[in-house]
Scaffold this active site. Structure first.
Site, PDB file in Angstrom:
ATOM      1  N   HIS A  57      12.572  15.864  -6.594  1.00  0.00           N
ATOM      2  CA  HIS A  57      13.148  14.517  -6.772  1.00  0.00           C
ATOM      3  C   HIS A  57      12.243  13.480  -6.116  1.00  0.00           C
ATOM      4  CE1 HIS A  57      15.924  11.138  -6.217  1.00  0.00           C
ATOM      5  NE2 HIS A  57      16.709  11.700  -7.112  1.00  0.00           N
ATOM      6  N   ASP A 100      23.804   8.688 -13.147  1.00  0.00           N
ATOM      7  CA  ASP A 100      23.846   8.576 -11.689  1.00  0.00           C
ATOM      8  C   ASP A 100      24.351   7.178 -11.334  1.00  0.00           C
ATOM      9  OD1 ASP A 100      23.368   9.649  -9.238  1.00  0.00           O
ATOM     10  OD2 ASP A 100      21.188   9.566  -9.333  1.00  0.00           O
ATOM     11  N   HIS A 101      25.055   7.090 -10.238  1.00  0.00           N
ATOM     12  CA  HIS A 101      25.445   5.818  -9.624  1.00  0.00           C
ATOM     13  C   HIS A 101      26.096   4.841 -10.602  1.00  0.00           C
ATOM     14  CE1 HIS A 101      22.203   6.886  -6.417  1.00  0.00           C
ATOM     15  NE2 HIS A 101      23.057   7.842  -6.643  1.00  0.00           N
ATOM     16  N   HIS A 132      17.622  12.093 -13.852  1.00  0.00           N
ATOM     17  CA  HIS A 132      18.686  11.234 -13.329  1.00  0.00           C
ATOM     18  C   HIS A 132      18.570   9.918 -14.078  1.00  0.00           C
ATOM     19  CE1 HIS A 132      19.045  13.244  -9.077  1.00  0.00           C
ATOM     20  NE2 HIS A 132      19.432  14.026 -10.056  1.00  0.00           N
ATOM     21  N   TYR A 162      28.920   7.584  -6.512  1.00  0.00           N
ATOM     22  CA  TYR A 162      29.500   8.590  -7.406  1.00  0.00           C
ATOM     23  C   TYR A 162      30.879   8.199  -7.932  1.00  0.00           C
ATOM     24  CZ  TYR A 162      25.402  11.116  -6.327  1.00  0.00           C
ATOM     25  OH  TYR A 162      24.070  11.455  -6.226  1.00  0.00           O
ATOM     26  N   CYS A 219      13.778  10.719 -11.898  1.00  0.00           N
ATOM     27  CA  CYS A 219      14.877   9.823 -11.509  1.00  0.00           C
ATOM     28  C   CYS A 219      14.455   8.397 -11.836  1.00  0.00           C
ATOM     29  CB  CYS A 219      15.213   9.978 -10.029  1.00  0.00           C
ATOM     30  SG  CYS A 219      16.501   8.821  -9.506  1.00  0.00           S
TER      31      CYS A 219
HETATM   32  C1  DNO Z   1      21.283  10.312  -4.839  1.00  0.00           C
HETATM   33  C2  DNO Z   1      20.584  11.506  -5.139  1.00  0.00           C
HETATM   34  C3  DNO Z   1      19.842  12.164  -3.989  1.00  0.00           C
HETATM   35  C4  DNO Z   1      19.269  13.427  -4.514  1.00  0.00           C
HETATM   36  C5  DNO Z   1      18.420  14.195  -3.585  1.00  0.00           C
HETATM   37  C6  DNO Z   1      17.733  15.325  -4.292  1.00  0.00           C
HETATM   38  O1  DNO Z   1      22.144   9.965  -5.572  1.00  0.00           O
HETATM   39  O2  DNO Z   1      19.778  11.324  -6.248  1.00  0.00           O
HETATM   40  O3  DNO Z   1      20.736  12.508  -2.984  1.00  0.00           O
HETATM   41  O4  DNO Z   1      20.320  14.269  -4.829  1.00  0.00           O
HETATM   42  O5  DNO Z   1      17.459  13.389  -3.003  1.00  0.00           O
HETATM   43  O6  DNO Z   1      17.284  16.241  -3.375  1.00  0.00           O
END
Ligand code: DNO
Length: 405
Positions: free
Chosen positions: A233, A358-359, A298, A375, A271
């Protein structure tokens, strides 16, 4: 595209049934109760997998097996810890879970300065504010030499900001940065954080990169033959903070990482929100270039604050730009274009790539019922639905249907 959803385990206020109704087919999960550096027990893996399968879903991706600091530091005992990390991955592979997301950020995982930033429409989002970060660094953490890291305009503003913080705001800022956001495996006191930072003195980006390379050289040969795909990531935010090196932020960083072990198992998590904070990251070009190594995505969006010309001139010397989490299709990244590249990648390679929304923003019942920062159920559901709409439209326009669910 394989639609997945992060689930933090039985304590998660958003249930597996919720994830399924939101349209997920796969789950992204980790055994957060197992202490860092400890091998994930087979029985716990089996138990988590059955919970997921009993809900009609599949455990598609592990996010994350945390990498202990001793590995990042390359300090005594790192080899045993790397072997324990690989053993956890082997235990997962034995049960058919072979995509492993991890990160290599020193001490802190992802970092924000405000958890419930209210937007004009009443929704809430996460925010990273460089003035708040500098105020924390200079006046609360009081990191030695921190003043050298910021330009004069930001120093002034950070000083003013620090003076204006009342006790509640100060405590909230400390808690937001140090207590660990969801998914971060450690939290720190101010004292503990200072001590951890001191351990990185003198390591620098080259040292951290060397330690990543030796970690990969140790675990990859153990895991690649089992079909395990590692998905590193990127740094979030994608630049050094608190004087700590970060080596997974730019296209050049990713190139170096891919070259460390020239094997598809040495892969990446793409991501969009993390990489997208830097203006020098050309996301479509990066997704094309690294596509064959991308094992997990992501899909989220960020919006950088619009800066005055005076600030723009200073930005790279200081804490980077402030940004907030945008709705999935509304930030600086062109999500529709990225989804079109993913769909093409899948069509040409025959692979189906897992992604999770995500988010996004906390909306509607998220605001009434509470949510884990980053989340929210409805905000992610909205993002996933919007992405599904793009994928369906693209596939229809190409005259073919992709494997959506
Ligand atoms: C946040 C996430 C991070 C991710 C870690 C992967 O939303 O993208 O916490 O899970 O950095 O190791």
């Amino acid at each position: 595209m394989h639609y997945t959803w992060r689930w933090f385990g039985p304590e998660d206020p958003v249930s597996l049934a919720d994830a399924r109704q939101a349209g997920a087919a796969g789950i992204v999960s980790a055994l957060h109760h197992v202490p860092n550096g400890t091998v994930w027990p087979l029985e716990d893996i089996v138990q988590r997998k059955s919970l997921i399968e009993d809900a009609g879903l599949r455990w598609s991706v592990v996010e994350s097996i945390a990498v202990p600091e001793a590995i990042k530091l390359g300090s005594d005992g790192w080899e045993d810890l790397a072997d324990a990390w690989a053993q956890s991955a082997r235990n997962l592979a034995q049960h058919g879970i072979t995509t492993i997301c991890y990160n290599f950020m020193p001490i802190l995982d992802w970092t924000r300065t405000r958890l419930r930033h209210r937007l004009a429409d009443g929704a809430e989002c996460l925010r990273f504010d460089r003035v708040d970060l500098a105020a924390f660094d200079l006046h609360i953490l009081q990191r030695p030499n921190a003043r050298l890291a910021y330009g004069p305009a930001l120093l002034d503003r950070a000083d003013i900001r620090a003076r204006s913080l009342d006790d509640t705001e100060r405590a909230a800022l400390i808690n937001t940065i140090l207590a660990g956001l969801p998914g971060s495996e450690e939290s720190y006191s101010l004292e503990g954080f200072r001590a951890q930072i001191a351990r990185y003195d003198g390591l620098g980006a080259d040292g951290l990169r060397r330690n990543l390379a030796q970690f990969l050289a140790r675990v990859l040969p153990q895991l690649a033959p089992l079909g395990v795909k590692l998905a590193l990531h990127p740094d979030d935010p994608p630049r050094p903070i608190f004087g700590l090196p970060r080596v997974v932020s730019t296209a050049q960083d990713l190139r170096k990482i891919c070259a460390m072990q020239d094997h598809p198992a040495n892969g990446l998590t793409f991501c969009v929100g993390s990489l997208g904070v830097r203006t020098d990251n050309d996301l479509p070009a990066m997704l094309q270039e690294f596509g064959p190594r991308v094992h997990f995505l992501h899909l989220r969006n960020t919006r950088r604050d619009r800066l005055s010309p005076e600030d723009t001139a200073q930005v790279d010397a200081i804490a980077g730009e402030s940004f907030e989490e945008a709705a999935h299709l509304e930030g600086d990244a062109d999500m529709a274009r990225l989804v079109s590249i993913i769909v093409k990648l899948e069509q040409t390679s025959g692979r189906t790539l897992p992604f999770r929304p995500d988010h996004g923003h906390a909306l509607l019942s998220d605001l009434r019922q509470g949510y884990r920062p980053g989340y929210p159920a409805i905000g992610r559901l909205r993002g996933m639905a919007e992405i599904r709409g793009i994928e369906h439209a693209l596939v229809a326009s190409y005259g073919q249907r992709g494997d959506t669910v």
